[in-house]
Scaffold this active site. Sequence first.
Site, PDB file in Angstrom:
ATOM      1  N   ARG A   1     120.214  54.275   5.773  1.00  0.00           N
ATOM      2  CA  ARG A   1     121.297  53.098   5.174  1.00  0.00           C
ATOM      3  C   ARG A   1     120.547  51.882   4.649  1.00  0.00           C
ATOM      4  NH1 ARG A   1     126.312  53.364   7.955  1.00  0.00           N
ATOM      5  NH2 ARG A   1     126.494  50.978   7.755  1.00  0.00           N
TER       6      ARG A   1
ATOM      7  N   ARG B   1      94.523  68.771  19.940  1.00  0.00           N
ATOM      8  CA  ARG B   1      94.978  67.568  20.300  1.00  0.00           C
ATOM      9  C   ARG B   1      94.368  66.476  19.602  1.00  0.00           C
ATOM     10  NH1 ARG B   1      99.962  69.007  22.152  1.00  0.00           N
ATOM     11  NH2 ARG B   1      99.823  70.951  23.716  1.00  0.00           N
TER      12      ARG B   1
ATOM     13  N   ASP C   1      94.686  64.459  15.837  1.00  0.00           N
ATOM     14  CA  ASP C   1      95.210  64.628  14.305  1.00  0.00           C
ATOM     15  C   ASP C   1      94.387  64.502  13.351  1.00  0.00           C
ATOM     16  OD1 ASP C   1      94.551  61.834  15.036  1.00  0.00           O
ATOM     17  OD2 ASP C   1      96.574  61.110  14.273  1.00  0.00           O
TER      18      ASP C   1
ATOM     19  N   THR D   1      83.987  58.158  12.127  1.00  0.00           N
ATOM     20  CA  THR D   1      84.943  58.297  13.083  1.00  0.00           C
ATOM     21  C   THR D   1      86.405  58.330  12.458  1.00  0.00           C
ATOM     22  OG1 THR D   1      85.259  57.394  15.389  1.00  0.00           O
ATOM     23  CG2 THR D   1      85.335  55.943  13.680  1.00  0.00           C
TER      24      THR D   1
ATOM     25  N   HIS E   1     123.989  18.332  11.621  1.00  0.00           N
ATOM     26  CA  HIS E   1     124.787  18.598  12.737  1.00  0.00           C
ATOM     27  C   HIS E   1     125.842  19.492  12.596  1.00  0.00           C
ATOM     28  CE1 HIS E   1     122.084  15.597  14.814  1.00  0.00           C
ATOM     29  NE2 HIS E   1     122.523  14.817  13.915  1.00  0.00           N
TER      30      HIS E   1
ATOM     31  N   GLN F   1      85.434  49.637  16.686  1.00  0.00           N
ATOM     32  CA  GLN F   1      85.837  50.856  15.959  1.00  0.00           C
ATOM     33  C   GLN F   1      86.952  50.801  15.174  1.00  0.00           C
ATOM     34  OE1 GLN F   1      87.964  55.030  17.434  1.00  0.00           O
ATOM     35  NE2 GLN F   1      85.932  54.684  18.315  1.00  0.00           N
TER      36      GLN F   1
ATOM     37  N   SER G   1     138.252  44.497   6.216  1.00  0.00           N
ATOM     38  CA  SER G   1     138.463  44.758   7.808  1.00  0.00           C
ATOM     39  C   SER G   1     139.522  46.051   7.791  1.00  0.00           C
ATOM     40  CB  SER G   1     139.401  43.553   8.278  1.00  0.00           C
ATOM     41  OG  SER G   1     139.752  43.795   9.401  1.00  0.00           O
TER      42      SER G   1
ATOM     43  N   ARG H   1      87.651  48.810  21.400  1.00  0.00           N
ATOM     44  CA  ARG H   1      89.017  49.417  21.316  1.00  0.00           C
ATOM     45  C   ARG H   1      89.650  50.189  22.375  1.00  0.00           C
ATOM     46  NH1 ARG H   1      91.170  54.103  17.718  1.00  0.00           N
ATOM     47  NH2 ARG H   1      92.864  53.084  18.270  1.00  0.00           N
TER      48      ARG H   1
ATOM     49  N   SER I   1      97.945  52.503  19.167  1.00  0.00           N
ATOM     50  CA  SER I   1      98.343  53.209  18.040  1.00  0.00           C
ATOM     51  C   SER I   1      99.846  53.668  18.190  1.00  0.00           C
ATOM     52  CB  SER I   1      97.739  54.462  18.510  1.00  0.00           C
ATOM     53  OG  SER I   1      98.178  55.737  17.311  1.00  0.00           O
TER      54      SER I   1
ATOM     55  N   ARG J   1     102.478  52.114  14.825  1.00  0.00           N
ATOM     56  CA  ARG J   1     102.790  52.909  13.819  1.00  0.00           C
ATOM     57  C   ARG J   1     104.389  53.103  13.728  1.00  0.00           C
ATOM     58  NH1 ARG J   1     101.345  58.750  14.487  1.00  0.00           N
ATOM     59  NH2 ARG J   1      99.316  57.979  15.563  1.00  0.00           N
TER      60      ARG J   1
END
Length: 476
Positions: free
Chosen positions: A12, A77, A79, A103, A151, A233, A281, A321, A326, A330
Site C-alpha cells: 500500500r 546455519r 547466511d 568476517t 493555544h 566487529q 465516507s 559485538r 541483527s 533488519r
Amino acid sequence: MTNTYESPFCTRYASKEMQFVFSADKKFTTWRKLWVALARAEMKLGLPITKEQVEQLEKNIDNIDYETAKKREKECRHDVMSHVYAYGVACPDAKGIIHLGATSCYVGDNTDIIIMRDAMQIVYKKLITVISQLSKFAAEYKDMPALAYTHLQPAQLTTVGKRATLWINELLMDLNELQYRLDNLRLLGSKGTTGTQASFMELFEGDTKKIKKLESMIAQEMGFDGVVPVSGQTYSRKIDSQILSTLGGIAQSASKFSNDMRLLQSFKEMEEPFEKGQIGSSAMAYKRNPMRCERITSLARYVMIDTLNPAFTAGTQWFERTLDDSANKRVSVAEGFLAVDAILNIMINVTSGLVVYPKMIRQRIMRELPFMATENIMMDAVKKGGDRQALHEKIREYSMIAGKHVKEDGLENDLCDMIINDRMFMISKEEIDAILKPENFTGRSSQQVEEFIKECVAPVLDANKDKLNETAEINV
C-alpha cells in the site's frame, strides 16, 4: 491476494524504488560487489589472486542461485557462508579466494551502510520536491490574510503563505540533518573479527600500510570517501540510531504539516486534493475527509516510535559485538525508511494540489477581527482627545457583551456596532471599515515569506536542480 502476511509498506505505501533498496537482490548483489572489491584490492596489493578470478567474480555478481544458498544455509546455519558457497558454485575458479581474510560483518555491515546511503538519497530528493512545491505555494499566497492561532485560539493574523513557511522551515532543518548524515557516512571497511584486523596482519605479513590501503581501495570502489577509524566487529550501532533519528525528525515535520492541514480542512479554509470519484465516507456521502493527511499523521507516529529501536540496540551492544542487534535492525531500519518514503510520497501528492478557500478564510477573519482591531480603534480615539483608561474599560465591557452574543446567542460579532454608537470613541462606520482591513493586521508576513524564500529556500533548490520534480503515485 495471498494467504500469507504481506507488509502494508509493500502492498500500500512505499515506492517500488525504496522497496528495491531493501530487497534481497540489492542486498546479495551488494555482498558480491564487496567480495569483488576485496579480491581486487588484495590482488593489487600482492596476494596470490589472479585477474581471471576477479573477472569471474565480476561476471557472476547478478547470477545468484537462491535455491543453492537456501539449501546450504539449512546445513550450515550461516547466511554469509551459504552465499559464499553459492558464489563459489557459480565461480569455481575463484571459490578459494572469496571472503579472504574477512568476517561476516565485512559484507553484512558494509552492505547495510550502502543500503542506508542509497535510501537516504531517495529520501533527500523527495524531501527537496516537497520543499519546492510548498515554496511555490507560499509565494503564491504570501499576501492572503488568515487567522493565526495560539493555544488553537484565534490570536492575530498571519498569511496563508507565511504559515506555509513554518512547514518549509522545519523540512529545511530535516534536509540539513540528512545532508550531514550523508556527508559523514563511512564504510565499516575490513576490520576483522574484533576490529583489530588481525587476519589481515597475517595475510599481509604485518604490512600495516597495505592493510590501510586495502580499506581505502574498497571504500573508493564502493563510492565512499573512507572507512570508520575504529570499530569492534561491527560499525557503531549509534550510526543506525542517528540515521533513524533523522528520519524521525522528518516524521515530526510531516506530522506537524498534516495535523495543521487536518485542522484547516475542518475549518473549511484549505483542503488536500480530492479526486472526482473519491468517496469520503461509506455512510455520509457528503464528507470530504482529509484521509491522505491522516495517513501521514499515522505513519509519522510509527516512525517517531521506531527511532527507539536502534537507540536501545546501540545502548545494549556488549564489548566488540553481540547478535541481539541483527533481527531488530533488519526490521526497524528498513521499515523506518519505507515509512518515511510513504510519508513523502503522500506529501508530494498533497502539496502538488493544495486547495484554498479565500472566502471562507475571509469570513472566519471577519468574525474575529473586531476584537483584534480594538487597540487600533482605541489609539485613534486617544489621538482625538479621548481618555485611554476609560476607553480601555469600555472596550473590555463591550467585548464581553459581544463575546456573549457570539458564543451564547449564536449571533454575529457586533462589537464594532457598539463602539460606533458610543460617542466616547468619536468614530464613524466608514472609519472603522477602513481599520477593519485584514491586510492591515498581517505585520511583515508578506516580506518574511519573500525574504525566507530568497535567502533560505532558493539557494537550496538551486543547488539541487537535478533532484527536483520528483513525482509520486500513491496506491490508496
